[in-house]
Design an enzyme around this catalytic site. Structure first.
Site: not given
Length: 320
Positions: A47, A144
Site C-alpha cells: 500500500g 479490515d
C-alpha cells in the site's frame, strides 16, 4: 518470512527506529532474495505510505499471542531508486484462513478444517479483537478483518495480520480518532465492512465485531459474503438466519464433516455427528448472526463472544 511492503513513495514517514534497537536491519536486496522476488506467496499486503505508518503505529506497542509478530523492518531503496519500506513478519506455515476455506483447485485436500478447529480459530480471533478493543493502552480498530488477514501457524493457532487500515481511538468515551494515517475513505473490504460505514458513520469497534460475525458465518458455511448466490435482499447474514435452526445441515460447509483417517484418506463422518454437536453448530451460527446484526447497538460484545465460544468448545470436547 511473511511480508507487508511499500514502494514508490517519496513521502516522509515513521522512522524504522520507532520499533527500537532490537530489530535487525535488513536491506532491500536481502528481502528480494529471501522472498523469491517478493513472490505473492510471501506477501500479506502492500500500500501507500499512510497505510505503512498506520501499521507501524498500531503494532509498535502491542503484544498478543494471536497477533502477528514483527521480525524486522526495512527502510531502503529498490533497484530502480524508489523509496522502499517493509515490515517482515514471522512465517506462518499453514498460510491464511482464506487458503484453508477456499483453496485453489489443485489444493482441495486442504479444505478439511473440522468444527473444533474452526471454533479454535474463531476463539483466537475473538481473543485478539478483545485485546485490541479493550486491553490496549490505546484501543485499536483493525478495520479490515477477513480470512486473508488471518494467518495460521504450525499448530493452527490464528494470528491477525495486516494493520494497514488500523485506527487508534481516544479514551474520551467517544469513537474519536487519534490518527488519520491510513487512506481516507477506505473503511475495509466489500462484504466484510460494516453497513453503517457506507452511510458515513465513524469507524468504531462495533465495525470490527460486524466483520468478525461475517467471518464466522463464512467459516461455517464455506461461502464468501460476495458469493454469486447473494443478490437483491439476500446476503450471507440473511442466508443463515433463514436456515436456522431446522435447515442448518443444508447450509453448513460439508468439509466440516471430513476427517483424515488411516492412510490420510478423507472420510465422511457426518453420520457420526451427535445431536449435541449439531446444537453446538447452531450456537456458533447464532453468535455469527448476533455479531453481524445490521445495527451496531444490537451486536454482541466481544468479551461475551469469547466466553460463549469457549463454552461451546467445552461442550464439543465432551461430545467427541
Amino acid at each position: 518470512m511473511a511480508l507487508s511492503w511499500l514502494k514508490k513513495s517519496k513521502k516522509k514517514s515513521l522512522s524504522i527506529s520507532t520499533f527500537g534497537p532490537s530489530y535487525q536491519k535488513i536491506s532491500y536486496k536481502e528481502l528480494h532474495n529471501a522472498t523469491n522476488g517478493f513472490s505473492l506467496e510471501n506477501l500479506i499486503g502492500s500500500g501507500a505510505s499512510k497505510s505503512f505508518i498506520a501499521e507501524c503505529e498500531a503494532l509498535r506497542n502491542i503484544r498478543h499471542r494471536n497477533l502477528v509478530k514483527i521480525l524486522t523492518a526495512c527502510s531502503s531503496i529498490d533497484f530502480k531508486g524508489n523509496d522502499f519500506k517493509a515490515l517482515v513478519y514471522e512465517f506462518m506455515p499453514n498460510g491464511s484462513l482464506e487458503m484453508q476455506l477456499h483453496p485453489e483447485d489443485g489444493l482441495k485436500q486442504l479444505r478439511s478444517l473440522n468444527l473444533l478447529q474452526r471454533i479454535n480459530i474463531a476463539i483466537d480471533v475473538a481473543s485478539a479483537l478483545l485485546y485490541l478493543h479493550h486491553h490496549c493502552q490505546t484501543p485499536i480498530i483493525h478495520c479490515d478483518l477477513k480470512p486473508s488477514n488471518i494467518l495460521l501457524d504450525d499448530d493452527m493457532i490464528a494470528h491477525i495480520s495486516d494493520f494497514g487500515l488500523a485506527k487508534l481511538l481516544s479514551k474520551s468515551g467517544k469513537e474519536a480518532f487519534l490518527n488519520q494515517l491510513s487512506s481516507a475513505g477506505i473503511k475495509g473490504t466489500v462484504g466484510y465492512a460494516a453497513p453503517e460505514y457506507g452511510m458515513g458513520s465513524p469507524l468504531s469497534t462495533n465495525g470490527d465485531v460486524y466483520s468478525f460475525g461475517i467471518l464466522l458465518l463464512e467459516m461455517l458455511t464455506g461461502r464468501r459474503p460476495t458469493d454469486k448466490l447473494f443478490k437483491d435482499d439476500l446476503n450471507l447474514h440473511n442466508f443463515v438466519k433463514l436456515a436456522l435452526p431446522g435447515q442448518v445441515m443444508e447450509i453448513v460447509d460439508h468439509s466440516i464433516f471430513n476427517e483424515v483417517g488411516e492412510n490420510d484418506n478423507t472420510v465422511s463422518s457426518w453420520s457420526d455427528w451427535t445431536s449435541g454437536q449439531t446444537e453446538c453448530l447452531i450456537l456458533v451460527f447464532q453468535i455469527g448472526l448476533a455479531c453481524s446484526a445490521q445495527s451496531p447497538i444490537d451486536r454482541m460484545d466481544m468479551n461475551r463472544v469469547a466466553l460463549e465460544l469457549l463454552s461451546i468448545k467445552r461442550k464439543i470436547s465432551l461430545e467427541a
